[in-house]
Structure formats: C-alpha cells, structure tokens
Write a protein that holds these residues in place. Structure first.
Motif, mmCIF file in Angstrom:
data_model
loop_
_atom_site.group_PDB
_atom_site.id
_atom_site.type_symbol
_atom_site.label_atom_id
_atom_site.label_comp_id
_atom_site.label_asym_id
_atom_site.label_seq_id
_atom_site.Cartn_x
_atom_site.Cartn_y
_atom_site.Cartn_z
ATOM 1 N N ARG A 32 0.812 -1.225 0.000
ATOM 2 C CA ARG A 32 0.000 0.000 0.000
ATOM 3 C C ARG A 32 0.845 1.275 0.000
ATOM 4 O O ARG A 32 0.374 2.351 0.318
ATOM 5 C CB ARG A 32 -0.982 0.032 1.183
ATOM 6 N N GLU A 33 2.109 1.177 -0.391
ATOM 7 C CA GLU A 33 2.992 2.339 -0.457
ATOM 8 C C GLU A 33 2.783 3.060 -1.786
ATOM 9 O O GLU A 33 2.684 2.429 -2.832
ATOM 10 C CB GLU A 33 4.447 1.891 -0.333
ATOM 11 N N ARG A 34 2.732 4.385 -1.741
ATOM 12 C CA ARG A 34 2.592 5.185 -2.956
ATOM 13 C C ARG A 34 3.983 5.563 -3.454
ATOM 14 O O ARG A 34 4.758 6.173 -2.724
ATOM 15 C CB ARG A 34 1.770 6.445 -2.674
ATOM 16 N N VAL A 35 4.296 5.156 -4.694
ATOM 17 C CA VAL A 35 5.612 5.408 -5.282
ATOM 18 C C VAL A 35 5.455 5.750 -6.763
ATOM 19 O O VAL A 35 4.367 5.627 -7.328
ATOM 20 C CB VAL A 35 6.555 4.184 -5.126
ATOM 21 N N ASP A 36 6.551 6.152 -7.389
ATOM 22 C CA ASP A 36 6.532 6.411 -8.833
ATOM 23 C C ASP A 36 6.084 5.163 -9.578
ATOM 24 O O ASP A 36 6.443 4.042 -9.206
ATOM 25 C CB ASP A 36 7.927 6.784 -9.341
#
Length: 120
Positions: A32-36
């Motif tokens: 659930r991590e927001r990354v490029d």
C-alpha cells in the motif's frame, strides 16, 4: 495621500524557474505504499475458460483494468493474503497468480547478488 504602485520591473524575480514535471504515482497493492509508477510492475487479468490469470503487463499498455505491485516477494505474498488482486482488478471467481508469481520470483532471483563461492 500618495498611492504609488510598485513598478513591474522591481517585482519580477530575475531567475526563471523551470516547471517541475510530476511523475505518475501509483499504490502497490501489496504494501500500500505510494511510489513512482516506474518503480512498480503493472498487472492485468487474462480471462481463461474457467479461471482468470493475473499476469505482468511489462509494457503497461494491455487493455483493461490494471493494478500495480513492487517486484518483491513480500509484496506479492501480502497482496495474495489480502486477496488484493481480485479486489483491485474487480474479479469474481478463482484467480491464478502463477504467471505473476513466477515472474516476480524470477526477477527477484536475478537482482540478488550471487552467493560467494568458496575458495582460499
């Protein structure tokens, strides 16, 4: 009363800023991590006769709904435990992540350093 306005030349900054181009951000369905977007692999559902397969979309251009995942076994396992593939891809019925599992584990194996060989 003196209502003077500041001159336009005095208020402009002499440096010109280059606009910063923002990169697309996506959320890994495992951690659930927001990354490029470029740090994740897009996955899509491919419908078979009786089962739906979840496969990697390496070009990011396959039609239909997609989801994103880190190329990490722990994210794959978390997404599987949470049943995130069916939810993110809006699937009903049995889901086979075999092709995706093989790809992630194969890529993980390639990126890990080779074990040291004995010799001395």
């Amino acid at each position: 009363m003196n209502h003077s306005t500041p001159s336009v030349a005095a208020s402009q900054d002499e440096t010109t800023e280059v606009p910063v181009r923002r990169r697309p951000v996506r959320t890994c369905i495992g951690c659930r991590e927001r990354v490029d977007r470029s740090d994740l692999v897009r996955v899509v559902a491919v419908h078979g006769e009786t089962i739906t397969f979840v496969t990697p979309d390496l070009r990011g251009a396959a039609p239909g709904r997609g989801a994103h995942l880190h190329l990490d076994v722990s994210c794959l396992e978390r997404a599987t435990q949470r049943k995130a593939f069916a939810r993110a891809l809006r699937l009903e019925g049995p889901v086979d992540i075999g092709p995706l599992d093989a790809y992630v584990r194969g890529m993980t194996r390639q990126t890990q350093p080779a074990p040291p060989t004995g010799g001395a």
